[in-house]
Enzyme design. Structure first.
Site, PDB file in Angstrom:
ATOM      1  N   TYR A 167      -1.988  -3.162  13.233  1.00  0.00           N
ATOM      2  CA  TYR A 167      -2.787  -2.318  12.337  1.00  0.00           C
ATOM      3  C   TYR A 167      -3.821  -1.521  13.136  1.00  0.00           C
ATOM      4  CZ  TYR A 167      -5.278  -0.946   8.163  1.00  0.00           C
ATOM      5  OH  TYR A 167      -5.848  -0.206   7.174  1.00  0.00           O
ATOM      6  N   ASP A 173      -3.057  -3.212   2.996  1.00  0.00           N
ATOM      7  CA  ASP A 173      -3.678  -3.402   4.311  1.00  0.00           C
ATOM      8  C   ASP A 173      -4.928  -4.272   4.173  1.00  0.00           C
ATOM      9  OD1 ASP A 173      -1.763  -1.749   5.290  1.00  0.00           O
ATOM     10  OD2 ASP A 173      -3.043   0.041   5.357  1.00  0.00           O
ATOM     11  N   GLU A 177       0.811  -1.217   0.000  1.00  0.00           N
ATOM     12  CA  GLU A 177       0.000   0.000   0.000  1.00  0.00           C
ATOM     13  C   GLU A 177       0.849   1.274   0.000  1.00  0.00           C
ATOM     14  OE1 GLU A 177      -3.562  -0.492   2.133  1.00  0.00           O
ATOM     15  OE2 GLU A 177      -3.772   1.640   2.569  1.00  0.00           O
TER      16      GLU A 177
END
Lengths: 691, 71
Positions: A322, A112, A11
């Protein structure tokens, strides 16, 4: 295995670098294509290339026609550089990925693992990699640590998470349809009146959020305080003085308050009971994004978007998991022991981590919320590779201590309630003491317990009420929202997603609909909500957005189709846009007035100390174009009072007068620097100190 | 017709806009509570509201106008 290399899509650059370093057998090779970096490495004899994206490379845009008109219902997905100004770099990134995909025979999406990440990867594979989305595999991970990345690589999902990508795609399309049509209606209505462009916007989530704030503003502005009386008393018990509480917090009339004071003042009574109770408080649940953002606001005053940016940075540095998660669960698979041992390597957390490790079975407390994609936010246990900035170390410390606290024992307190009676009136004295600190010792300084110890008191003991007074007080209006409490309200009402809420709040500030940390709705904000309440109330209703949000989640679970959701959304939108078109003139009229009033308010500094009739405002010289503070009578020549201003940076009039001289103050914000507040009075001692 | 306080449209059949009408209603309701709580006349009540920091902006605007009108 077929020829050609495997292309891995990441990403962001930092993520690409970590993936390459983790999966490579030796150090990966960093290469560039027209300035865009990518990584190459070998693993088990096979060549891998990791290419970073820069968030979304593709976006929804109008298919054809004038981009300032509405209604518009025809759209397409296009590279961002073709749809947005200032996105030139995207073109080079896309061509780099196109080039790298040409010789690739296998593809892995390693963005992600959430709706946005899945959509980013899906669009890149579909458009820049020649339809590779059909054969690509998916890497799922929650931290960027080498261990987890290797594990994710070994257990690749055989195909992309199409449902998540589809939910993301639908969300972007619905938001575009609503945002573009409604915002253009606002912009054009004002442009026609003022012959000038103003950036206004309203969207599917922005609208109901702004309405929520307006409702609170209505309550505050039309609030009438009610008087009540509070009894304040001090008692002498066993030679010591204690502040005691009257049985009723509020007395509704002065007469009643007077009666209590005259009956009890200087009188003696007795202790009727002493009740001791122990209470257990469990540790707070692990952080999901919302609770981290609220706690960071509470302790450091960070806005939700600032906290998200910091957390994102910590994630990319492999220090925390995350952060865009709604989970409050810490599954055993994250390996508690390894994390705690890792934290024990850090001198700042050694003692606390060892305490947890020595405390027996590792079983964290968990909250109710779940997220199918990620666990709650937790530290990876890795040591920072470089010293952390102040912002980063604060959020990191909060995450680490919250994680440690989750393994703590309950905190046990002893609560003592001493009841007494004087002339038939009841008073109480409350004490509290900690018996076992438990998790509080792991979560300091974010949790404290204020003790209020009491000596041993017995039933029947005499009490002298030496001081008894009444104090008149007034009820208060409901508190204004701040960014953290607004975020919580949005969560509770299911407005927006964990990833978008902070951004929505920022947009409301940027558009000038709200201002201040204790949020006040401006006249422009009010007018937007009032206009939509009149012409199309559905758009700003919480129910409408919540239902749509639920449908989007249903797509994510594979229980609803994109086509159904889009057609329902359009069915709702089309008549609304028609209504707005008809009401354009009225809407533009009221909005223009509110914008002009707000612009003047923003520039208004205070009343002119020289002529007494004008007001000091921020003006621009007609000759030089430079800004200065002048009197409103300046251009008519009646008053020449003027003060110089810095020419660079964003100036805002502060609502706090100068502490030293009482004159108005301004706040200057220069790009990349901290805001600086200064007094406009050239004679102010604060300015002399500087020179 | 325009609201004499803020210049916005008045509500149908009323003399103030929706915001100031709501504020006026609350002001009337509030007076009932204040009268029960303490001995206070209408004019002193309005003055107390004007100087009370917890009172809302629109409520204060209506109270100021009523004080001016009633002299």
């Amino acid at each position: 295995m077929r020829g050609g290399h495997t292309l891995i899509i990441a990403e962001k650059f930092d993520a690409a670098q970590r993936i390459a370093s983790a999966l490579s057998e030796g150090p990966p090779t960093k290469k560039t294509y027209r300035g865009i970096p990518y990584f190459e490495f070998k693993r088990n004899g096979r060549k891998y290339v990791v290419a970073p994206a820069m968030g979304h490379l593709y976006t929804v845009t109008q298919r054809a026609g004038d981009r300032s008109l509405y209604p518009v219902f025809e759209y397409t997905w296009a590279p961002r550089h073709l749809a947005e100004r200032g996105a030139k770099k995207i073109k080079t990134i896309i061509s780099a990925i196109e080039k790298l995909s040409r010789r690739a025979s296998e593809f892995i999406n390693a963005t992600d693992y959430d709706v946005e990440g899945s959509l980013i990867g899906y669009m890149i594979l579909k458009h820049a990699c020649g339809g590779a989305e059909k054969k690509a595999k998916r890497m799922k991970f929650s931290t960027l640590t080498p261990e987890e990345l290797n594990q994710a690589f070994e257990r690749l999902m055989p195909s992309l998470d199409f449902e998540m990508a589809e939910a993301g795609r639908t969300r972007h399309e619905v938001d575009w349809l609503y945002g573009v049509n409604l915002s253009r209606a606002l912009i054009l209505s004002v442009e026609k009146q003022l012959k000038k462009h103003f950036t206004l916007s309203i969207g599917r989530v922005q609208g109901p959020t702004l309405k929520l704030l307006c409702e609170r503003e209505y309550e505050i502005n039309s609030f009438v305080p009610t008087p009540y009386w509070e009894i304040q008393a001090e008692a002498i018990i066993g030679g010591s003085r204690y502040r005691v509480e009257f049985e009723r917090n509020r007395l509704p009339s002065l007469r009643e308050a007077e009666a209590v004071v005259s009956a009890c003042k200087g009188r003696t009574g007795t202790i009727t009971s002493v009740v001791e109770k122990t209470s257990r408080r469990m540790p707070p649940e692990p952080f999901d994004l919302g609770s981290l953002q609220r706690e960071a606001y509470r302790f450091f005053g960070y806005t939700p978007s600032r906290t998200l940016n910091i957390a994102e940075r910590l994630y990319l540095n492999a220090l925390i998991s995350y952060p865009r998660t709604s989970s409050q669960k810490l599954p055993p698979t994250i390996n508690y022991e390894a994390i705690l041992k890792g934290l024990a390597e850090n001198p700042s957390y050694r003692k606390l981590a060892e305490k947890v490790l020595e405390g027996g079975e590792l079983k964290p407390v968990e909250g109710a919320r779940e997220d199918p994609a990620h666990p709650a936010i937790y530290p990876t246990g890795k040591l920072p590779e470089a010293p952390l900035s102040k912002d980063d170390s604060r959020i990191y410390d909060l995450v680490v201590k919250r994680f440690l606290a989750a393994f703590g024992k309950p905190s046990i307190r002893l609560m003592v309630k001493v009841s007494m009676e004087v002339e038939g009136y009841k008073f109480t004295l409350n004490g509290r003491r900690i018996i076992e600190e438990g998790w509080i010792s792991l979560y300091k300084p974010y949790a404290e317990f204020e003790e209020k110890p009491l000596p041993p008191l017995k039933q029947g003991e005499k009490v002298l009420l030496e001081r008894v007074e009444y104090v008149q007080k007034f009820t208060e209006p409901p508190p204004r929202y701040n960014p953290a409490s607004l975020l919580k309200a949005m969560e509770e009402l299911e407005l927006g997603t964990k990833a978008t809420r902070a951004e929505i709040i920022e947009t409301l500030y940027q558009r000038g609909y709200i201002r201040g940390e204790r949020i006040t709705v401006t006249d422009v904000g009010f007018t937007v909500v009032e206009a939509f309440s009149k012409y199309c109330p559905t758009i700003i209703s919480v129910e409408f957005t919540r239902n749509l949000e639920r449908q989007l989640y249903a797509i994510e679970r594979g229980e609803e189709s994109r086509e159904n959701v889009l057609s329902e959304a359009l069915e709702e939108l089309k008549p609304v846009v028609e209504e707005l078109k008809k009401a354009e003139e009225n809407l533009g009229g009221t909005l223009s007035k509110a914008i002009q009033a707000e612009n003047l308010r923003r520039r208004l500094v205070g009343s002119c100390p020289s002529c007494g009739t004008g007001s000091l405002v921020i003006l621009r010289s007609r000759r030089t174009g430079k800004r200065f503070i002048g009197c409103t009578n300046f251009f008519t020549g009646k008053c020449r009072q003027a003060y110089p201003l810095p020419q660079r940076g964003r100036l805002t009039v502060s609502d706090k007068p100068c502490k030293l001289c009482g004159w108005p103050t301004l706040t200057l914000k220069l790009k990349g620097k901290r805001p600086f507040t200064f007094c406009i009075n050239p004679e102010c001692p604060s300015r002399r100190d500087k020179s | 017709m325009k609201c004499p306080i803020c210049g916005r449209e008045v509500i149908p059949g009323g003399s103030l806009c929706d915001r100031h009408t709501a504020a006026y209603r609350n002001l009337l309701e509030g007076f009932k509570t204040w009268s029960k709580a303490m001995e206070i006349g209408w004019k002193d009540y309005l003055k107390a509201i004007i100087s009370n920091p917890a009172a809302g902006r629109w409520v204060k605007e209506v109270a100021r106008r009523l004080v001016e009108e009633e002299g």
